[in-house]
Design an enzyme around this catalytic site. Structure first.
Site, PDB file in Angstrom:
ATOM      1  CB  CYS A 165       2.045   1.844 -15.398  1.00 40.18           C
ATOM      2  SG  CYS A 165       0.314   2.084 -15.958  1.00 40.18           S
ATOM      3  CG  HIS A 305       5.517   4.362 -19.551  1.00 37.74           C
ATOM      4  ND1 HIS A 305       5.375   3.000 -18.806  1.00 37.74           N
ATOM      5  CD2 HIS A 305       4.645   5.086 -19.610  1.00 37.74           C
ATOM      6  CE1 HIS A 305       4.382   2.967 -18.277  1.00 37.74           C
ATOM      7  NE2 HIS A 305       3.783   4.437 -18.861  1.00 37.74           N
TER       8      HIS A 305
END
Length: 416
Positions: A165, A305
């Site tokens: 990610c 995040h």
């Protein structure tokens, strides 16, 4: 040696909230969810039957049919977003030294849709191997950067970053470094992902990572909410043009923001879970602040995040509170994944674009889908719940963390 400055002169994205930057910004400001039932395959037997898909995307509107057949969906996203960014920055104009223009585009898994289709076809019709001759170039994670360089003749540094990610954040970090080192004047950087596939959804379901709120997909991504039950898978691409400041000024380029610094680190802890005390996240944020020459009190907005998992959300907020101390209560914090879902390797770039929008519009995007406070989360934090907030954002920080313990923090600022 005098430090070179790096600015953003072009933006391109297509993602679950829109197929242009303008559509994306409008949806962000209005707290729109990009989630809905999966249409890419029959998901009726899966625990999760929804995702944040890119909508109304016809690659043939942008890419020649013959070329489109050679590209996985993630590559098509990358090429279209890069086209937007290159046009926005006017990089195709005469006078650009293309040997000084690079391309770095990351992806967490590359052409997983192509691989799935080819293997499925072999298993179903498996008496004789008949694989697509473009299988390998469609599948590999570096081909998007190659396609963009070939299309435009950009002959500078060219490669992919793969760190789950954090892939596109690392691509941007690398681009920043290369410009500072005078190895390029301009780099087209970001990431693309198209993992809403049978193994993508099936694998994350088996890992218990995805929300299973099938009765109400649009409220399923709930960062920091007590009843969060996992992330919502997304897809798309985010591309920005990073350029040396004097180079941009000399050619009269439009400047959106300055890239002030970034920090990277490793958790060195677990293959999927974050460090429970957020040690790697702390290290990345501190490194970014140090490199940017900033104090914690100077940060106005943090795009976290914030995936909507129990462990991840708690660990990240612990890290932020440790790094920013009492200054944290003066900062707007939000998770745009509440709207876009989790774009995996494209997340960092798309969220950097959200930060640039906040800087230029004076609007902090919200964390939507907050219904119930979590007693584990400090209620004094401004998590920008449910509605956008107006604020003069001079400095924004964006966090992205990936499986394997890969951490990245990027800092962007208003050009004074």
């Amino acid at each position: 040696m005098e430090k070179r400055r790096v600015v953003v002169t072009g933006i391109g994205t297509l993602n679950p909230l829109g197929n242009t930057p303008e559509e994306f910004y409008n949806a962000l400001d209005n707290g729109v969810s990009g989630a809905g039932p999966i249409t890419r395959f029959d998901a009726s037997l899966f625990s999760t039957r929804f995702a944040c898909e890119v909508k109304n995307f016809d690659p043939l509107q942008f890419i020649d049919r013959k070329e489109a057949r050679k590209q996985d969906r993630y590559c098509q996203f990358a090429v279209v977003a890069a086209d937007q960014a290159v046009a926005d920055a006017n990089l195709a104009s005469e006078g650009i030294d293309k040997s000084r223009v690079g391309v770095i585009i990351g992806s967490g898994v590359g052409g997983i849709e192509t691989m799935t289709a080819e293997v499925t076809d072999f298993v179903v019709n498996g008496c004789k191997p008949r694989f697509n001759p473009f299988l390998i170039p469609k599948m590999i994670a570096d081909i998007a950067s190659g396609l963009v360089s070939i299309k435009y003749g950009f002959m500078g540094p060219n490669y992919a970053t793969v760190s789950a990610c954090a892939s596109s954040s690392h691509a941007i970090h690398s681009a920043y470094d290369l410009i500072l080192l005078d190895e390029a004047d301009v780099i087209v950087a970001g990431g693309a992902e198209a993992a809403i596939t049978i193994p993508g959804v099936g694998g994350f379901n088996s890992a218990k990572a995805l929300s299973t709120r099938n009765d109400d997909p649009k409220t399923a991504s709930r960062p920091f909410d007590k009843d969060r039950d996992g992330f919502v898978l997304g897809e798309g691409a985010g591309i920005i043009v990073l350029e040396e400041y004097e180079h941009a000024k000399a050619r009269g380029a439009k400047i959106y923001a300055e890239f002030l610094g970034s920090g990277i680190s490793a958790d060195a802890y677990h293959i999927t879970a974050p460090h429970p005390e957020g040690l790697g996240a702390m290290a990345a944020m501190r490194a970014a602040l140090k490199r940017a020459g900033l104090n914690p009190s100077q940060v106005d907005y943090i795009n976290v995040h914030g995936t909507s998992t129990h462990l991840g959300d708690i660990a990240e907020l612990k890290a932020i509170k440790e790094v920013f101390g009492e200054d944290v209560y003066n900062i707007n914090i939000s998770s745009t994944k509440s709207m876009t879902g989790h774009l995996l390797g494209a997340a960092g770039a798309v969220e950097a674009i959200a930060c640039i929008h906040a800087i230029n519009s004076g609007t902090v995007p919200p964390t939507i889908n907050h219904f119930t406070d979590d007693e584990e989360i400090d209620s004094k934090l401004n998590l920008t719940f449910n509605k956008a907030q107006k604020r003069d954002v001079k400095i924004a920080l964006s966090n992205t963390f990936g499986f394997g313990g890969h951490n990245s923090s990027m800092i962007l600022g208003k050009v004074e």
